[in-house]
Design an enzyme around this catalytic site. Structure first.
Site, mmCIF file in Angstrom:
data_model
loop_
_atom_site.group_PDB
_atom_site.id
_atom_site.type_symbol
_atom_site.label_atom_id
_atom_site.label_comp_id
_atom_site.label_asym_id
_atom_site.label_seq_id
_atom_site.Cartn_x
_atom_site.Cartn_y
_atom_site.Cartn_z
ATOM 1 N N GLU A 59 33.661 43.675 64.840
ATOM 2 C CA GLU A 59 34.830 44.164 64.098
ATOM 3 C C GLU A 59 35.318 43.165 63.056
ATOM 4 O OE1 GLU A 59 37.459 47.096 63.140
ATOM 5 O OE2 GLU A 59 35.985 47.235 64.747
ATOM 6 N N ASP A 60 35.318 41.864 63.413
ATOM 7 C CA ASP A 60 36.007 40.863 62.584
ATOM 8 C C ASP A 60 35.089 39.887 61.862
ATOM 9 O OD1 ASP A 60 38.400 41.966 63.387
ATOM 10 O OD2 ASP A 60 38.662 40.588 65.066
#
Length: 702
Positions: free
Chosen positions: A76-77
């Site tokens: 996600e990051d």
């Protein structure tokens, strides 16, 4: 803050060296991926996944869960992809990470639809591997522990989400320790002042209660030694959110809640549990109807224990829970205690907890498939996260667990969706009972079905389970769609009849243009839109009519026949109450379908002369339904007049729905009656019978 070396040391208790090396490799991979990233508190970002993995290690989770916790934010990051994680750590770990990654936007600051949609993704991921939700709960628990770095408004949003969704899910999976900590942290963030005052009161009460608790604990220990029973006795302290909830829901003061002293006895085996129960019942008098055996009949989340309330010395109420060591571990960790993901041991309690968790997730999947949209699904799930259950029996002796307050309709859908859909009545303990009656523990429920039955919209007012609610809505939506398509086809045919055509004769090119313009997939979608009143049939008829032949003239439309079985897409106007035999006219109301009025009704007057907005109707020859009619009577008031009018009406085969006296003028009174009749002739006979009464001066239909 935990370190990877400290975590590795702890993991030596239950993981082999090769598995620990894989967990360490996942940590260093995450550290490199998150390099340069900081949390709101200023710490290096990698401290968060390390803390989440440490939380899972206290539950003795397997090495793949710990690796997924280390990596749960990399997809996600960071620039790392699913394929990258899969190639480095295997498909199982990558699937858990991917499942958790899809949930990171499940926050109240986003739109409600986005939140609900993400929640659906969580359920699908849980169905594949239940470890997804365990990693997510560990992630949420550490976020709640460090919530102070967030803005106050964001703290409240995240806290509300935790109380609404994550804490109940932890409870539903039997993970009581996680549930309690999530609830208390969220309570303090959402209601800081209330939490502060309750905490202060608990600290104060703890000092005052210390001697009493020690005295009761010593007395129970002494009795167990006399009976030759092994058992560890500890005092249980209520957590802040539990105290607040009880004060709020039971409308009790803090002192009333804290007057109850709670203890737990942990023994070696099930046989000893019942022996300890007998010992404490000999020591203190049991409270009537306050004993629960969750060992013989476990809760839906796998929880097992004996619960009993006792009258102690000096009028003190004592709550005692008795369970084995295995049951105590499952009560604390729930599905996380299951040995399916562990390299040691096995226990019936843990396996039972895991099976029940899987059954619940499968139930969520079924609700997700039937729900009309993500918002409806998340509301059904919230309704299904009940902490209390009732246990009822089928006629064959099978036990079903249902949320407290459930009804026979919930029971029917719990047995099978088809049983619920065809339910007409029920017997509770062999006696006929209303379908809306709340069920109680130990009752035997028998559902009576018939193939022609179908769910009633009124059931949505009292059903408790998400499965029942979703199944009823699903059936009604399908029913409404079929009825809307049928009515839409009839309406379109009526207007096409002006051009000497019907739906089968429409110009396919024009029809496709209209479908593309409205973004409909099929003709049925267009017909449903017409039937629901969202699109005017005469407009569609003009658009799709076949090319007129030379000299062809428009024909007069024929009236549309009303069969009375159009159901959800046909309504009889309450202003004029049309019944068979009346001249009728209809208009399409957006979202409601066809609304039928009497032709003479004043409320339809402004539309009557517009042939494109009004539809001329006629009654079908063979109607067997009953219809509501309103009568107004002017009578000479005397004792028993209401009974006389009711008797006359029912003697003519009319069902009296309502009767009341409107106003008095001296000895004259105006009586309003609401009747069910078959048609206009039947109503005329009823009116003639009532008019024959000497005390009736005048009777008219409203």
């Amino acid at each position: 803050m935990p370190t990877i070396d400290a975590l590795s040391e702890r993991l030596t208790e239950y993981l082999d060296p090769q598995q620990i090396r894989q967990v360490r490799r996942a940590y260093f991979y995450a550290e490199q991926a998150h390099e340069g990233q900081r949390r709101k508190s200023g710490e290096a970002y990698v401290t968060h996944p390390l803390a989440a993995a440490s939380i899972l290690s206290t539950m003795h989770m397997d090495h793949q869960s710990l690796m997924a916790a280390m990596l749960h934010d990399v997809i996600e990051d960071t620039e790392v992809s699913y394929d990258g994680v899969c190639s480095q750590f295997g498909e199982s770990v990558a699937d858990i990470v991917d499942g958790v990654s899809k949930l990171t936007h499940l926050e109240f600051e986003t739109k409600a639809e986005a939140q609900a949609s993400n929640f659906q993704k969580m359920v699908l991921a849980m169905a594949e591997d239940i470890r997804v939700i365990l990693v997510k709960l560990a992630d949420r628990l550490h976020n709640m522990r460090t919530l102070g770095a967030m803005r106050p408004d964001k703290q409240r949003r995240i806290a509300k989400e935790t109380l609404d969704i994550y804490a109940p899910i932890a409870g539903r999976l039997g993970m009581r320790d996680v549930q309690i900590e999530l609830e208390d942290l969220a309570f303090q963030a959402h209601y800081p002042m209330r939490a502060k005052y309750i905490r202060r009161a608990v600290v104060q009460a703890r000092g005052q209660r210390k001697d009493v608790i020690s005295s009761i604990q010593d007395t129970i220990n002494q009795r167990l030694r006399q009976e030759g029973l092994n058992g560890t006795v500890t005092g249980r302290e209520k957590h802040l959110y539990s105290i607040y909830n009880k004060m709020k829901s039971q409308n009790k003061s803090f002192a009333e809640i804290m007057d109850v002293f709670a203890f737990r006895v942990v023994t070696d085996n099930v046989d000893d549990c019942y022996r300890v129960l007998g010992a404490v019942h000999n020591l203190y008098k049991p409270v009537l109807n306050r004993f629960k055996d969750y060992i013989a009949i476990p809760k839906s989340n796998g929880y097992q224990s004996l619960h009993t309330d006792l009258f102690g010395a000096r009028d003190i109420t004592i709550e005692v829970q008795i369970r084995t060591k295995e049951m105590d571990a499952v009560a604390s960790q729930g599905v996380a205690e299951h040995s399916h993901y562990k390299t040691y041991g096995d226990s019936d309690s843990a396996v039972g907890s895991y099976k029940r968790a899987r059954k619940w997730v499968q139930g969520l999947l079924e609700m997700q498939q039937r729900a009309g949209n993500s918002m409806e699904f998340i509301e059904s799930v919230k309704e299904d996260l009940f902490p209390d259950e009732v246990y009822v029996f089928t006629p064959q002796g099978r036990i079903l667990e249902l949320p407290a307050g459930s009804t026979p309709v919930d029971f029917a859908y719990a047995v099978h969706t088809d049983i619920g859909n065809s339910c007409v009545s029920c017997r509770v303990d062999r006696r006929l009972a209303p379908l809306s009656q709340a069920l109680e523990n130990g009752q035997t429920v028998e559902i009576i079905t018939t193939p022609s039955a179908q769910p009633n919209m009124a059931w949505l007012n009292f059903v408790m389970t998400g499965k029942a609610r979703t199944a009823i809505r699903h059936f009604l939506k399908n029913q409404q769609r079929h009825e809307s398509i049928d009515l839409g086809r009839r309406l379109l045919n009526q207007f096409l009849s002006k051009y000497g055509a019907n739906v089968k004769d429409v110009d396919n090119r024009k029809l496709q243009e209209l479908l593309d313009e409205a973004e409909f997939k099929s003709l049925d979608d267009l017909l449903e839109d017409i039937g629901m009143g969202n699109r005017q049939a005469y407009v569609v008829a003009r658009r799709v009519r076949p090319e007129a032949e030379d000299g062809a003239e428009e024909q007069r439309e024929s009236p549309l026949a009303i069969k009375g079985t159009e159901g959800m897409v046909l309504q009889y106007a309450k202003c004029c109450r049309p019944i068979p035999g009346d001249e009728i006219i209809g208009h399409i109301s957006a979202g409601k379908g066809l609304v039928i009025h009497r032709t003479a009704c004043r409320n339809i007057g402004y539309l009557r002369d517009d042939p494109d907005k009004c539809i001329y109707l006629e009654w079908y020859d063979e109607l067997k339904d009953e219809f509501v009619a309103d009568l107004s009577c002017e009578v000479e008031s005397h004792r028993g007049i209401i009974a006389e009018l009711a008797t006359m009406a029912t003697s003519m085969g009319a069902d009296l729905l309502q009767i009341d006296i409107d106003d008095h003028e001296g000895k004259l009174a105006k009586v309003n009656m609401e009747l069910q009749v078959s048609d206009r002739i039947h109503l005329a006979r009823v009116m003639k019978k009532i008019r024959a009464l000497k005390t009736v001066n005048r009777i008219v239909r409203k």
